[in-house]
Design a protein around this motif. Structure first.
Motif, PDB file in Angstrom:
ATOM      1  N   LEU A  23      36.243  44.853  64.092  1.00 28.95           N
ATOM      2  CA  LEU A  23      35.496  44.061  63.130  1.00 28.95           C
ATOM      3  C   LEU A  23      36.011  44.316  61.722  1.00 28.95           C
ATOM      4  CD1 LEU A  23      32.968  42.190  62.876  1.00 28.95           C
ATOM      5  CD2 LEU A  23      31.637  44.256  62.456  1.00 28.95           C
ATOM      6  N   PHE A  24      36.269  43.245  60.982  1.00 30.88           N
ATOM      7  CA  PHE A  24      36.762  43.333  59.621  1.00 30.88           C
ATOM      8  C   PHE A  24      35.759  42.682  58.668  1.00 30.88           C
ATOM      9  CE2 PHE A  24      40.469  43.330  62.324  1.00 30.88           C
ATOM     10  CZ  PHE A  24      41.328  44.263  61.755  1.00 30.88           C
ATOM     11  N   VAL A  25      35.617  43.228  57.485  1.00 29.74           N
ATOM     12  CA  VAL A  25      34.780  42.606  56.455  1.00 29.74           C
ATOM     13  C   VAL A  25      35.546  42.614  55.141  1.00 29.74           C
ATOM     14  CG1 VAL A  25      33.569  44.754  55.882  1.00 29.74           C
ATOM     15  CG2 VAL A  25      32.539  42.555  55.321  1.00 29.74           C
ATOM     16  N   LEU A  26      35.522  41.489  54.450  1.00 30.89           N
ATOM     17  CA  LEU A  26      36.194  41.346  53.165  1.00 30.89           C
ATOM     18  C   LEU A  26      35.226  40.741  52.162  1.00 30.89           C
ATOM     19  CD1 LEU A  26      39.646  39.822  54.238  1.00 30.89           C
ATOM     20  CD2 LEU A  26      39.197  42.188  53.583  1.00 30.89           C
ATOM     21  N   LEU A  27      35.387  41.113  50.903  1.00 31.03           N
ATOM     22  CA  LEU A  27      34.666  40.491  49.804  1.00 31.03           C
ATOM     23  C   LEU A  27      35.685  39.769  48.937  1.00 31.03           C
ATOM     24  CD1 LEU A  27      32.202  43.361  48.796  1.00 31.03           C
ATOM     25  CD2 LEU A  27      31.748  41.398  50.279  1.00 31.03           C
ATOM     26  N   THR A  28      35.555  38.455  48.804  1.00 30.11           N
ATOM     27  CA  THR A  28      36.484  37.668  48.008  1.00 30.11           C
ATOM     28  C   THR A  28      35.748  37.029  46.843  1.00 30.11           C
ATOM     29  OG1 THR A  28      36.157  35.717  49.410  1.00 30.11           O
ATOM     30  CG2 THR A  28      37.949  37.203  49.992  1.00 30.11           C
ATOM     31  N   THR A  29      36.470  36.760  45.765  1.00 32.54           N
ATOM     32  CA  THR A  29      35.861  36.184  44.572  1.00 32.54           C
ATOM     33  C   THR A  29      36.603  34.927  44.146  1.00 32.54           C
ATOM     34  OG1 THR A  29      37.231  37.444  43.015  1.00 32.54           O
ATOM     35  CG2 THR A  29      35.225  38.492  43.801  1.00 32.54           C
ATOM     36  N   ASP A  30      35.870  34.004  43.544  1.00 36.20           N
ATOM     37  CA  ASP A  30      36.497  32.786  43.052  1.00 36.20           C
ATOM     38  C   ASP A  30      36.989  32.942  41.615  1.00 36.20           C
ATOM     39  OD1 ASP A  30      34.016  32.917  41.873  1.00 36.20           O
ATOM     40  OD2 ASP A  30      33.556  30.792  42.123  1.00 36.20           O
ATOM     41  N   LYS A  31      36.580  34.022  40.957  1.00 32.38           N
ATOM     42  CA  LYS A  31      37.052  34.346  39.601  1.00 32.38           C
ATOM     43  C   LYS A  31      37.190  35.852  39.501  1.00 32.38           C
ATOM     44  CE  LYS A  31      34.692  30.351  37.544  1.00 32.38           C
ATOM     45  NZ  LYS A  31      34.134  29.895  38.840  1.00 32.38           N
ATOM     46  N   PRO A  32      38.054  36.338  38.615  1.00 30.62           N
ATOM     47  CA  PRO A  32      38.258  37.792  38.513  1.00 30.62           C
ATOM     48  C   PRO A  32      36.980  38.515  38.110  1.00 30.62           C
ATOM     49  CG  PRO A  32      40.011  36.591  37.390  1.00 30.62           C
ATOM     50  CD  PRO A  32      38.957  35.584  37.731  1.00 30.62           C
ATOM     51  N   LEU A  33      36.751  39.653  38.728  1.00 30.82           N
ATOM     52  CA  LEU A  33      35.617  40.500  38.368  1.00 30.82           C
ATOM     53  C   LEU A  33      36.059  41.428  37.240  1.00 30.82           C
ATOM     54  CD1 LEU A  33      34.131  41.382  41.871  1.00 30.82           C
ATOM     55  CD2 LEU A  33      33.395  39.621  40.259  1.00 30.82           C
ATOM     56  N   PHE A  34      36.142  40.875  36.057  1.00 26.51           N
ATOM     57  CA  PHE A  34      36.671  41.597  34.901  1.00 26.51           C
ATOM     58  C   PHE A  34      35.946  41.148  33.646  1.00 26.51           C
ATOM     59  CE2 PHE A  34      39.351  41.373  31.134  1.00 26.51           C
ATOM     60  CZ  PHE A  34      39.764  42.688  31.001  1.00 26.51           C
ATOM     61  N   GLN A  35      35.580  42.124  32.814  1.00 25.72           N
ATOM     62  CA  GLN A  35      35.066  41.841  31.478  1.00 25.72           C
ATOM     63  C   GLN A  35      35.592  42.884  30.500  1.00 25.72           C
ATOM     64  OE1 GLN A  35      30.641  41.386  31.939  1.00 25.72           O
ATOM     65  NE2 GLN A  35      31.046  39.323  31.148  1.00 25.72           N
ATOM     66  N   ALA A  36      35.926  42.424  29.309  1.00 21.04           N
ATOM     67  CA  ALA A  36      36.293  43.320  28.218  1.00 21.04           C
ATOM     68  C   ALA A  36      35.181  43.270  27.184  1.00 21.04           C
ATOM     69  CB  ALA A  36      37.618  42.884  27.588  1.00 21.04           C
ATOM     70  N   VAL A  37      34.842  44.435  26.622  1.00 15.61           N
ATOM     71  CA  VAL A  37      33.744  44.507  25.658  1.00 15.61           C
ATOM     72  C   VAL A  37      34.194  45.249  24.408  1.00 15.61           C
ATOM     73  CG1 VAL A  37      32.820  46.580  26.795  1.00 15.61           C
ATOM     74  CG2 VAL A  37      31.351  45.236  25.274  1.00 15.61           C
ATOM     75  N   ASP A  38      33.876  44.682  23.257  1.00 19.12           N
ATOM     76  CA  ASP A  38      34.102  45.346  21.979  1.00 19.12           C
ATOM     77  C   ASP A  38      32.906  46.250  21.725  1.00 19.12           C
ATOM     78  OD1 ASP A  38      34.216  46.054  19.241  1.00 19.12           O
ATOM     79  OD2 ASP A  38      35.420  44.288  18.797  1.00 19.12           O
ATOM     80  N   THR A  39      33.119  47.549  21.790  1.00 22.41           N
ATOM     81  CA  THR A  39      32.000  48.492  21.677  1.00 22.41           C
ATOM     82  C   THR A  39      31.458  48.598  20.260  1.00 22.41           C
ATOM     83  OG1 THR A  39      33.589  50.316  21.431  1.00 22.41           O
ATOM     84  CG2 THR A  39      32.743  49.865  23.651  1.00 22.41           C
ATOM     85  N   GLN A  40      32.112  47.954  19.294  1.00 26.67           N
ATOM     86  CA  GLN A  40      31.610  47.954  17.926  1.00 26.67           C
ATOM     87  C   GLN A  40      30.703  46.759  17.666  1.00 26.67           C
ATOM     88  OE1 GLN A  40      32.237  50.599  15.876  1.00 26.67           O
ATOM     89  NE2 GLN A  40      33.284  51.428  17.684  1.00 26.67           N
ATOM     90  N   THR A  41      31.112  45.594  18.180  1.00 25.48           N
ATOM     91  CA  THR A  41      30.346  44.370  17.915  1.00 25.48           C
ATOM     92  C   THR A  41      29.504  43.925  19.105  1.00 25.48           C
ATOM     93  OG1 THR A  41      32.107  42.886  18.678  1.00 25.48           O
ATOM     94  CG2 THR A  41      32.197  43.631  16.370  1.00 25.48           C
ATOM     95  N   GLY A  42      29.845  44.406  20.314  1.00 29.80           N
ATOM     96  CA  GLY A  42      29.150  43.960  21.512  1.00 29.80           C
ATOM     97  C   GLY A  42      29.700  42.680  22.101  1.00 29.80           C
ATOM     98  N   GLY A  43      30.781  42.144  21.519  1.00 30.34           N
ATOM     99  CA  GLY A  43      31.391  40.927  22.047  1.00 30.34           C
ATOM    100  C   GLY A  43      31.987  41.159  23.427  1.00 30.34           C
ATOM    101  N   VAL A  44      31.849  40.166  24.317  1.00 36.78           N
ATOM    102  CA  VAL A  44      32.324  40.276  25.694  1.00 36.78           C
ATOM    103  C   VAL A  44      33.173  39.066  26.051  1.00 36.78           C
ATOM    104  CG1 VAL A  44      31.625  40.323  28.124  1.00 36.78           C
ATOM    105  CG2 VAL A  44      30.337  41.643  26.439  1.00 36.78           C
ATOM    106  N   VAL A  45      34.262  39.289  26.796  1.00 31.38           N
ATOM    107  CA  VAL A  45      35.102  38.203  27.288  1.00 31.38           C
ATOM    108  C   VAL A  45      35.594  38.575  28.690  1.00 31.38           C
ATOM    109  CG1 VAL A  45      37.241  39.122  26.264  1.00 31.38           C
ATOM    110  CG2 VAL A  45      37.016  36.661  26.717  1.00 31.38           C
ATOM    111  N   PRO A  46      35.600  37.635  29.635  1.00 31.35           N
ATOM    112  CA  PRO A  46      34.961  36.326  29.542  1.00 31.35           C
ATOM    113  C   PRO A  46      33.441  36.463  29.596  1.00 31.35           C
ATOM    114  CG  PRO A  46      35.784  36.676  31.753  1.00 31.35           C
ATOM    115  CD  PRO A  46      36.253  37.847  30.957  1.00 31.35           C
ATOM    116  N   GLN A  47      32.737  35.574  28.929  1.00 27.23           N
ATOM    117  CA  GLN A  47      31.278  35.632  28.918  1.00 27.23           C
ATOM    118  C   GLN A  47      30.710  34.992  30.181  1.00 27.23           C
ATOM    119  OE1 GLN A  47      30.022  33.776  25.234  1.00 27.23           O
ATOM    120  NE2 GLN A  47      29.913  35.755  24.194  1.00 27.23           N
TER     121      GLN A  47
END
Length: 350
Positions: A23-47
């Protein structure tokens, strides 16, 4: 798939079924599971908050080596802990929204959509999402579990990060091509178009494609389970010098391949001082779900240990075993020790 060379970068085997299947199990995504955050302003990309176009959906997929139908029920998701599941209200709607407002669950399939930013000034490090369910195979039920990381980076003005989007991570006879797109971010800005992208696979320096951030991967390019890497450079002239600004990698699996490589670990499952991990590779016949007898075949093996963040080769062997110790996982600089995961890649021909 090719006729003589087979390679793999990891296994997703969950357990041996009572009928001898796997038995095999996989988790696939339609978009990257990635976020970058500016720890000074709180800005995030992608939102992801209030931006449906960017919100990723994670889809659980389960199958057996013999192609027997698998039914998944009792879907549960966990965020950074496997003690308390994410709470969803009861109801008949196709999608249910979690009580904290971060996620939506598709009741019929167990798909999880992230609808609110996970990265923040207070959360600048990776998160883990874990899926648990019951898999029913030929009337017998098996509990399954699989985890996937949401990569979160602290974004400075000059920090580069990369990720890869794939329209599918599993290919077969009916869906023989995976289309990959790599993206690079500097700080909170998309800089993909201004950089030079080089594609390689399985941790080697041999270029699969260069000068484009897109790559089409067909079955002839995947031997069971193959690692593809996108590396970004300031320009083409920086490639020879190895001046990588950022890189990302993704595994593409051909579940219709006749052969694949599986990995087993020795007595130690995690590296610690005085406790090395011995990794052994075995060629499996996927249609028969049996190990291939290499007697008289003169197999030529190659195994590599790669540092997970840079894909730098740490050691290699010309056999089907490799031993990982703290010499590969621990790096001490100026008296401070950092621990890194190690990725193992194997290839064999006969």
């Amino acid at each position: 798939m090719s006729n003589t060379n087979f390679s793999a970068t990891g296994g997703v085997t969950i357990k041996r079924l009572r009928n001898g299947d796997t038995l095999f199990v996989l988790l696939t995504t339609d978009k990257p599971l990635f976020q970058a955050v500016d720890t000074q302003t709180g800005g995030v990309v992608p939102q992801w908050t209030n931006n449906t176009a960017n919100q990723p959906t994670i889809t659980p997929t389960c199958y057996t080596a013999k192609g027997i139908n698998v039914v998944l029920t009792q879907h549960k998701w966990y965020w950074n802990s496997v003690e308390n599941p994410i709470e969803f209200p009861s109801g008949s709607a196709e999608w249910l929204t979690s009580s904290d407002g971060h996620f939506q669950l598709k009741q019929a399939t167990g798909e999880l959509k992230i609808i609110k930013d996970l990265a923040s000034m207070d959360n600048p490090a990776n998160d883990t999402l874990t899926y648990k369910a019951v898999a029913s195979v030929a009337g017998v039920e098996y509990p399954i579990m699989k985890s996937i990381d949401v990569v979160i980076h602290s974004a400075g003005e000059s920090s580069y990060n990369a990720y890869i989007f794939a329209d599918r991570m599993i290919i077969d006879e009916d869906n023989p091509t995976a289309n990959l797109t790599a993206q690079a971010i500097c700080g909170l800005s998309d800089v993909t178009s201004s950089l030079y992208c080089v594609w390689t696979k399985n941790g080697t320096s041999t270029q699969v494609k260069s000068g484009s951030n897109t790559l089409a991967v067909g079955r002839e390019n995947v031997d069971g389970d193959t690692l593809y890497v996108a590396s970004f450079y300031a320009s083409s002239s920086e490639v020879a010098a190895g001046n990588v600004l950022c890189r990302a990698y993704i595994r593409i699996t051909d579940r219709a391949d006749e052969y694949a490589i599986s990995f087993t670990l020795g007595d130690n499952k995690q590296v610690d001082t005085g406790k090395p991990v011995v990794v052994t590779a075995t060629v499996m016949n996927m249609s028969k779900n049996t190990a291939v007898d290499m007697t008289g075949k003169s197999p030529v093996w190659g195994m590599k240990a790669l540092r997970s963040d840079t894909l730098t080769e740490l050691k290699s062997t010309a056999s089907n075993t490799i031993t990982i110790t703290t010499a590969e996982t621990d790096v001490t600089t100026n008296g401070k020790t950092t621990y890194y995961d190690v990725m193992v890649v194997a290839e064999v021909s006969w």
